[in-house]
Every structure is written in structure tokens, then in C-alpha cells.
Design a protein around this motif. Structure first.
Motif, PDB file in Angstrom:
ATOM      1  N   SER A  23       0.849  -1.188   0.000  1.00  0.00           N
ATOM      2  CA  SER A  23       0.000   0.000   0.000  1.00  0.00           C
ATOM      3  C   SER A  23       0.887   1.241   0.000  1.00  0.00           C
ATOM      4  O   SER A  23       1.563   1.525   0.996  1.00  0.00           O
ATOM      5  CB  SER A  23      -0.901   0.016   1.237  1.00  0.00           C
ATOM      6  N   THR A  24       0.888   1.960  -1.092  1.00  0.00           N
ATOM      7  CA  THR A  24       1.675   3.184  -1.185  1.00  0.00           C
ATOM      8  C   THR A  24       1.145   4.233  -0.216  1.00  0.00           C
ATOM      9  O   THR A  24       1.914   4.923   0.452  1.00  0.00           O
ATOM     10  CB  THR A  24       1.634   3.723  -2.624  1.00  0.00           C
ATOM     11  N   TRP A  25      -0.163   4.369  -0.128  1.00  0.00           N
ATOM     12  CA  TRP A  25      -0.761   5.398   0.717  1.00  0.00           C
ATOM     13  C   TRP A  25      -0.408   5.226   2.183  1.00  0.00           C
ATOM     14  O   TRP A  25      -0.272   6.185   2.913  1.00  0.00           O
ATOM     15  CB  TRP A  25      -2.282   5.388   0.577  1.00  0.00           C
ATOM     16  N   ARG A  26      -0.284   3.983   2.623  1.00  0.00           N
ATOM     17  CA  ARG A  26      -0.007   3.732   4.037  1.00  0.00           C
ATOM     18  C   ARG A  26       1.444   3.371   4.312  1.00  0.00           C
ATOM     19  O   ARG A  26       1.865   3.321   5.456  1.00  0.00           O
ATOM     20  CB  ARG A  26      -0.901   2.615   4.556  1.00  0.00           C
ATOM     21  N   GLY A  27       2.178   3.052   3.262  1.00  0.00           N
ATOM     22  CA  GLY A  27       3.565   2.652   3.464  1.00  0.00           C
ATOM     23  C   GLY A  27       3.686   1.320   4.178  1.00  0.00           C
ATOM     24  O   GLY A  27       4.630   1.090   4.925  1.00  0.00           O
ATOM     25  N   ASP A  28       2.721   0.432   3.959  1.00  0.00           N
ATOM     26  CA  ASP A  28       2.764  -0.899   4.562  1.00  0.00           C
ATOM     27  C   ASP A  28       2.183  -1.893   3.557  1.00  0.00           C
ATOM     28  O   ASP A  28       2.087  -1.599   2.375  1.00  0.00           O
ATOM     29  CB  ASP A  28       2.012  -0.931   5.905  1.00  0.00           C
ATOM     30  N   SER A  29       1.839  -3.049   4.024  1.00  0.00           N
ATOM     31  CA  SER A  29       1.237  -4.075   3.175  1.00  0.00           C
ATOM     32  C   SER A  29       0.000  -4.631   3.865  1.00  0.00           C
ATOM     33  O   SER A  29      -0.106  -4.598   5.091  1.00  0.00           O
ATOM     34  CB  SER A  29       2.220  -5.222   2.919  1.00  0.00           C
ATOM     35  N   TYR A  30      -0.901  -5.132   3.072  1.00  0.00           N
ATOM     36  CA  TYR A  30      -2.088  -5.803   3.598  1.00  0.00           C
ATOM     37  C   TYR A  30      -2.202  -7.155   2.920  1.00  0.00           C
ATOM     38  O   TYR A  30      -1.508  -7.440   1.940  1.00  0.00           O
ATOM     39  CB  TYR A  30      -3.353  -4.958   3.383  1.00  0.00           C
ATOM     40  N   VAL A  31      -3.062  -7.998   3.444  1.00  0.00           N
ATOM     41  CA  VAL A  31      -3.287  -9.306   2.837  1.00  0.00           C
ATOM     42  C   VAL A  31      -4.442  -9.176   1.850  1.00  0.00           C
ATOM     43  O   VAL A  31      -5.491  -8.610   2.161  1.00  0.00           O
ATOM     44  CB  VAL A  31      -3.577 -10.382   3.907  1.00  0.00           C
TER      45      VAL A  31
END
Length: 155
Positions: free
Chosen positions: A79-87
Motif C-alpha cells: 500500500s503506497t498510501w499507508r507505506g505498509d502491506s495488507y493481505v
């Protein structure tokens, strides 16, 4: 239905999983989804994606009476917007004949547990606009729909 078990897919089940993926594609075609034919070597491709040196997905299967009754596949998505990843729940499918017996819910719940164990804070997925039964199923999980249109470009 015989006793149902939800667990990780095993290497020896990849041909059966590929058949289940073909059933899933036919189901989506019935919803007027533009699904391309699945590759003949799908089982080999799945082996690389699930068991290869850099696995891209993990796959849970529902097994009843020694046969696969359904599957759910998951992967990490940045996720670019959050700077993390999701499943990302890539696919969730239950065979005709065992639908309506909580098989999908068991697969979904097992995937949620696994995602939490891996440290995910979000789970996302999509379903065809015409899949009203699927939408009702997902709404019963407590999820909410986001109205976006997904595009695909064949390369």
C-alpha cells in the motif's frame, strides 16, 4: 457432508486444486466475467507460486471425504498510501453441492486468522459485481464494499 478440514494445500493436491480453479473460472464466466482460459500447466505454475523458492501466495483448502471442497488463496499486497502491506484474498471458491454449508465461511475465517498471525492489519478482496450471493456472504463477515472499478490490461 463428511467431516470438513481446512488446512494448507499439499503438493500432491495441486492438480485437483487446478481443476477447482477451472471450476471457479467457469462460475465467474457464468456471471458474465471476461475470464480467459486457464493455462494447461496451471498445477506446475501453482507449485512455483505456493512452494517455490519465493512463494507468492498461500492457499488454504477445505477437504471433505478426501476431496477438495473449496479453496482460498492469499498474498501480501503493498500500500503506497499507508507505506505498509495488507493481505489480499485473491480467490475464494466453494464447489457446487457444498455451498450453503459454511465451507466458505470456514475458509474465510481461517484466512483471517492466518493474516492476523502474520501481522496483517487489513484484508481486502474483490468479487464480480454480478455475484450477489458472494456480496451477501462478505457483508455477513462484517466487511464493507468499496465501489471501485478494477481494470485489467493483458500484456
Amino acid at each position: 457432508m463428511d467431516r470438513l478440514t481446512v488446512r494448507d494445500v499439499e503438493r500432491g493436491e495441486l492438480a485437483e486444486l487446478a481443476d477447482l480453479c477451472r471450476e471457479h473460472a467457469e462460475f465467474d464466466r457464468g456471471l458474465d466475467e471476461p475470464v480467459q482460459p486457464l493455462p494447461d500447466d496451471l498445477a506446475e505454475r501453482l507449485e512455483e507460486q505456493i512452494f517455490g523458492p519465493r512463494p507468492g501466495i498461500w492457499c488454504l483448502v477445505a477437504v471433505a471425504g478426501g476431496a477438495l471442497a473449496g479453496y482460498a488463496s492469499y498474498c501480501w499486497h503493498p500500500s503506497t498510501w499507508r507505506g505498509d502491506s495488507y493481505v489480499l484474498l485473491d480467490c475464494l471458491f466453494v464447489r457446487d453441492g457444498v455451498r450453503g454449508q459454511a465451507v466458505g465461511r470456514r475458509l474465510f475465517d481461517a484466512g483471517v486468522r492466518r493474516a492476523r498471525e502474520l501481522g496483517a492489519t487489513r484484508l481486502q478482496w474483490q468479487t464480480p459485481r454480478q455475484n450477489h450471493a458472494g456480496q451477501r456472504f462478505y457483508e455477513r463477515t462484517g466487511a464493507h464494499g468499496v465501489d471501485k472499478l478494477r481494470y485489467t490490461l493483458s500484456l
